[in-house]
Design a protein around this motif. Structure first.
Motif, PDB file in Angstrom:
ATOM      1  N   GLU A  65       0.858  -1.178   0.000  1.00 33.29           N
ATOM      2  CA  GLU A  65       0.000   0.000   0.000  1.00 33.29           C
ATOM      3  C   GLU A  65       0.895   1.228   0.000  1.00 33.29           C
ATOM      4  N   GLU A  66       0.438   2.268  -0.669  1.00 36.30           N
ATOM      5  CA  GLU A  66       1.216   3.495  -0.669  1.00 36.30           C
ATOM      6  C   GLU A  66       1.187   4.077   0.744  1.00 36.30           C
ATOM      7  N   ARG A  67       2.369   4.439   1.230  1.00 31.25           N
ATOM      8  CA  ARG A  67       2.444   4.960   2.590  1.00 31.25           C
ATOM      9  C   ARG A  67       1.825   6.342   2.647  1.00 31.25           C
ATOM     10  N   THR A  68       0.995   6.539   3.634  1.00 25.44           N
ATOM     11  CA  THR A  68       0.386   7.847   3.831  1.00 25.44           C
ATOM     12  C   THR A  68       0.637   8.290   5.260  1.00 25.44           C
ATOM     13  N   ASN A  69       0.450   9.563   5.477  1.00 23.19           N
ATOM     14  CA  ASN A  69       0.637  10.116   6.797  1.00 23.19           C
ATOM     15  C   ASN A  69      -0.120  11.432   6.834  1.00 23.19           C
ATOM     16  N   TYR A  70      -0.219  12.041   7.959  1.00 18.02           N
ATOM     17  CA  TYR A  70      -0.839  13.353   8.080  1.00 18.02           C
ATOM     18  C   TYR A  70      -2.248  13.368   7.492  1.00 18.02           C
ATOM     19  N   ALA A  90      -0.433  11.519   0.846  1.00 18.14           N
ATOM     20  CA  ALA A  90       0.728  10.732   0.439  1.00 18.14           C
ATOM     21  C   ALA A  90       1.972  11.517   0.850  1.00 18.14           C
ATOM     22  N   ILE A  91       2.990  10.818   1.269  1.00 19.50           N
ATOM     23  CA  ILE A  91       4.193  11.475   1.758  1.00 19.50           C
ATOM     24  C   ILE A  91       4.809  12.349   0.673  1.00 19.50           C
ATOM     25  N   ALA A  92       4.720  11.917  -0.587  1.00 15.36           N
ATOM     26  CA  ALA A  92       5.290  12.701  -1.685  1.00 15.36           C
ATOM     27  C   ALA A  92       4.543  14.016  -1.878  1.00 15.36           C
ATOM     28  N   ASP A  93       3.248  14.057  -1.493  1.00 18.16           N
ATOM     29  CA  ASP A  93       2.441  15.258  -1.713  1.00 18.16           C
ATOM     30  C   ASP A  93       2.501  16.253  -0.555  1.00 18.16           C
ATOM     31  N   LEU A  94       3.219  15.909   0.514  1.00 17.83           N
ATOM     32  CA  LEU A  94       3.281  16.816   1.663  1.00 17.83           C
ATOM     33  C   LEU A  94       3.994  18.105   1.288  1.00 17.83           C
TER      34      LEU A  94
END
Length: 129
Positions: free
Chosen positions: A46-51, A55-59
Motif C-alpha cells: 500500500e502506498e504509505r500515507t501520513n498526516y 501521500a508522503i510525496a504530496d506533503l
C-alpha cells in the motif's frame, strides 16, 4: 495463491467478535521478504500515507530549523577571528601588568627594601582592592 494469503493476513469478524489473522505479521514479513528477493512485486503493498491520508510525496515542504550550533557557526567564527586579532595586544598588556606587579611598581623603594615578599604581596593586594 494470493487471494488465500490475503484472507489469512486479515483479521475476521465471526459472530460479532474479531478473530486475529491466521498468519502473524512476522510470518507475513518473512513471506514478503522472500517475494521481494525472488524479484516479484509484493501484491499487498500500500502506498504509505501520513498526516491525515496525504501521500508522503504530496506533503508540503517543511523548512528545517536545524541546530542552534549550526545556525550560529559563521557568527561564532567571525567573533573568534576578531578576538584572535586582538590577542597579541591583550597578551602584551597582561604580561606588562604582571611584570609591574612582580617589580612592585606601586610600592616605595623603602617598602621594597625592608618588607618580606609576603608582606609586599599583601600590601599590593590591599592597594588593588
Amino acid at each position: 495463491s494470493v487471494e488465500k494469503l490475503s484472507e489469512m493476513m486479515a483479521p475476521q469478524k465471526v459472530d460479532g467478535k474479531w478473530r486475529k489473522p491466521e498468519v502473524s505479521r512476522r510470518l507475513v514479513a518473512k513471506v514478503r521478504k522472500a517475494w521481494l528477493l525472488d524479484g516479484r512485486a509484493w501484491p499487498f503493498e500500500e502506498e504509505r500515507t501520513n498526516y491525515g491520508g496525504w501521500a508522503i510525496a504530496d506533503l508540503p515542504p517543511v523548512k528545517q530549523k536545524g541546530k542552534k550550533v549550526d545556525r550560529n557557526k559563521l557568527e561564532k567564527q567571525k567573533h573568534i577571528e576578531g578576538r584572535m586579532k586582538l590577542m597579541p595586544k591583550l597578551i602584551e598588556e597582561y604580561r606588562e601588568k604582571f611584570r609591574a606587579w612582580r617589580r612592585c611598581d606601586g610600592l616605595s623603594p623603602m617598602d621594597k627594601t625592608f618588607m618580606t615578599p609576603k608582606q609586599l604581596r599583601t600590601k599590593q593586594k590591599a592597594q588593588q582592592s
